[in-house]
Design a protein around this motif. Sequence first.
Motif, short mmCIF file in Angstrom:
data_model
loop_
_atom_site.label_atom_id
_atom_site.label_comp_id
_atom_site.label_asym_id
_atom_site.label_seq_id
_atom_site.Cartn_x
_atom_site.Cartn_y
_atom_site.Cartn_z
N SER A 140 4.95 7.43 8.78
CA SER A 140 5.53 7.22 7.46
C SER A 140 5.85 5.74 7.25
O SER A 140 6.40 5.08 8.13
N SER A 141 5.49 5.21 6.08
CA SER A 141 5.67 3.77 5.86
C SER A 141 6.43 3.42 4.59
O SER A 141 6.66 2.25 4.32
N TRP A 142 6.85 4.41 3.79
CA TRP A 142 7.53 4.06 2.54
C TRP A 142 8.84 3.31 2.78
O TRP A 142 9.10 2.30 2.12
N LEU A 143 9.64 3.75 3.76
CA LEU A 143 10.91 3.08 4.04
C LEU A 143 10.69 1.72 4.72
O LEU A 143 11.34 0.74 4.34
N PRO A 144 9.79 1.62 5.72
CA PRO A 144 9.51 0.29 6.28
C PRO A 144 9.03 -0.71 5.24
O PRO A 144 9.38 -1.89 5.30
N ILE A 145 8.24 -0.25 4.27
CA ILE A 145 7.74 -1.16 3.23
C ILE A 145 8.89 -1.70 2.39
O ILE A 145 8.98 -2.90 2.13
N VAL A 146 9.80 -0.81 1.98
CA VAL A 146 10.94 -1.25 1.17
C VAL A 146 11.82 -2.21 1.95
O VAL A 146 12.23 -3.27 1.45
N PHE A 181 -0.68 -7.46 0.66
CA PHE A 181 -0.74 -6.26 1.50
C PHE A 181 -2.19 -5.81 1.66
O PHE A 181 -2.95 -5.80 0.69
N TYR A 182 -2.54 -5.42 2.87
CA TYR A 182 -3.88 -4.92 3.18
C TYR A 182 -3.74 -3.49 3.68
O TYR A 182 -2.98 -3.22 4.61
N VAL A 183 -4.48 -2.58 3.07
CA VAL A 183 -4.32 -1.16 3.36
C VAL A 183 -5.60 -0.58 3.94
O VAL A 183 -6.65 -0.61 3.29
N GLY A 184 -5.50 -0.08 5.16
CA GLY A 184 -6.60 0.66 5.76
C GLY A 184 -6.39 2.14 5.55
O GLY A 184 -7.26 2.85 5.03
N GLU A 185 -5.20 2.62 5.93
CA GLU A 185 -4.84 4.03 5.74
C GLU A 185 -3.40 4.11 5.24
O GLU A 185 -2.53 3.40 5.74
N ILE A 186 -3.18 4.98 4.27
CA ILE A 186 -1.82 5.20 3.77
C ILE A 186 -1.81 6.52 3.01
O ILE A 186 -2.80 6.90 2.37
N ASP A 236 3.73 -8.81 10.59
CA ASP A 236 3.40 -7.39 10.49
C ASP A 236 4.46 -6.66 9.69
O ASP A 236 5.56 -7.18 9.44
N LEU A 237 4.16 -5.41 9.34
CA LEU A 237 5.10 -4.61 8.56
C LEU A 237 6.41 -4.37 9.30
O LEU A 237 7.46 -4.21 8.68
N ASP A 238 6.38 -4.39 10.62
CA ASP A 238 7.61 -4.14 11.39
C ASP A 238 8.32 -5.43 11.77
O ASP A 238 9.13 -5.45 12.70
N GLY A 261 17.11 -26.19 11.69
CA GLY A 261 17.32 -24.80 11.31
C GLY A 261 17.19 -23.91 12.52
O GLY A 261 16.81 -24.34 13.61
N ASN A 262 17.53 -22.66 12.35
CA ASN A 262 17.52 -21.69 13.44
C ASN A 262 16.86 -20.43 12.92
O ASN A 262 17.42 -19.71 12.12
N SER A 263 15.63 -20.17 13.34
CA SER A 263 14.89 -19.06 12.77
C SER A 263 14.27 -18.20 13.85
O SER A 263 13.74 -18.71 14.83
N ILE A 264 14.36 -16.89 13.67
CA ILE A 264 13.68 -15.95 14.56
C ILE A 264 12.95 -14.94 13.70
O ILE A 264 13.30 -14.70 12.56
N SER A 265 11.91 -14.37 14.23
CA SER A 265 11.19 -13.31 13.54
C SER A 265 11.49 -12.01 14.23
O SER A 265 11.11 -11.80 15.38
N ALA A 266 12.22 -11.14 13.56
CA ALA A 266 12.63 -9.88 14.17
C ALA A 266 11.47 -8.89 14.17
O ALA A 266 10.86 -8.65 13.14
N HIS A 267 11.18 -8.33 15.32
CA HIS A 267 10.03 -7.44 15.47
C HIS A 267 10.51 -6.09 15.97
O HIS A 267 11.08 -5.98 17.05
N LEU A 268 10.30 -5.05 15.16
CA LEU A 268 10.73 -3.71 15.54
C LEU A 268 9.71 -3.08 16.47
O LEU A 268 8.67 -2.59 16.05
N ARG A 269 9.99 -3.11 17.76
CA ARG A 269 9.04 -2.59 18.74
C ARG A 269 9.39 -1.14 19.06
O ARG A 269 10.47 -0.83 19.53
N ARG A 270 8.44 -0.26 18.81
CA ARG A 270 8.68 1.15 19.04
C ARG A 270 8.59 1.48 20.52
O ARG A 270 7.73 0.98 21.23
#
Length: 359
Positions: free
Chosen positions: A79-85, A101-106, A162-164, A271-280
């Motif tokens: 499911s990707s509706w909530l991650p997209i928002v 956005f590039y869509v292969g499957e949704i 990435d989306l995550d 500045g201080n920047s990080i890219s947060a990555h949701l790793r499953r």
Amino acid sequence: MYCRYYDCERKEIPGSAWLGVVFPESIVECPRRVGAEFVSVSKKLEKEAPTPVRLVYRAYKEPIHELSVCVAPLYGNQSSWLPIVDFMEHNKLEGASYFYFYVGEISSYDERILIDYVRTGDMEVVKMQDKYERVFIGWHFLQIQDCHLRSKYHSKWTAFIDLDERISTHGQRMIDLLRSIQDPAIGEVQMQLLSVIKDEDYPHKFVNLEALEKEMIFKKYNKTIGPSWQGQKVVVRPEKIGIMSIHSAVAKYPGIRTLQLEPHKVVVRSGNSISAHLRRTKYRIFGSDWHKEADENGNLPVIQNTPLPQKFSEDLHKAIVRRVLHVYDRIPMNCSLIPKVLQSMLNHPDPCAQMWPSF
């Protein structure tokens, strides 16, 4: 490959063909042609070219967006509706004003949220389909090159994530950090990766506000490991980059340099920047216990709790709720208010019994 040019009536412009160069992968360099409205390519000049496609004007004197985001292809059945928002509203708060956005499957349900963001002018969606079969990573490489050129002259800075993933700064927005970079030779900004542990699936559909509150990604997942340069992500000036890859610029134009933003050296890097990555922890290619494995020195990962700043979280919460309710909180139709005369005029079935006619 020959570049073939066509006028507004899709008639080939005589003498306009150009022998282009394929570089980098999947990209054919075709110079501009006066009067060209459509373009195609062919291996041989004497052969008929595939159906030409309309040219999209992107050669602006000044980019119309300061910060845009190229999103890796969507695929799979998660499911990707909530991650997209969450992704959209989080990165918009960091100053991003446009998304590719590039869509292969949704699924059709998840696609509704993309359609709404297109409606509001926040994104454009590219459907990844072709007559040639490709494995996923092949589509990803193609997407990287396409989005690099798509954002060129359209956006001053372009992030490749990435989306995550979420760009997350401390003390200032990402757009403000980028504005502070005055050196014209900086064409690439690298960010470390902060891994966020995600050990549950996203909800399949929106149920109600109470359920949404429990599933808010930015509140539910805050256990982190890192940051680390492994898996770094970048923001680039597209016109200063020759070739893009997933995690960095493979080739930059002469004189263009890279700026690395250290998360604990704000003064040095402005500045201080990080890219947060949701790793499953579920369904991962390299196993589900990545966050429990020791490094080469036998040290286990240090897991910390790293929530977003309170004000940022409040603004993000409001934005997510507003968008989700608009798209998924359907208001039922009161079919009894539809005049009977309208039904008879259109020869439409009783809307209370059947919403859409059958043909």
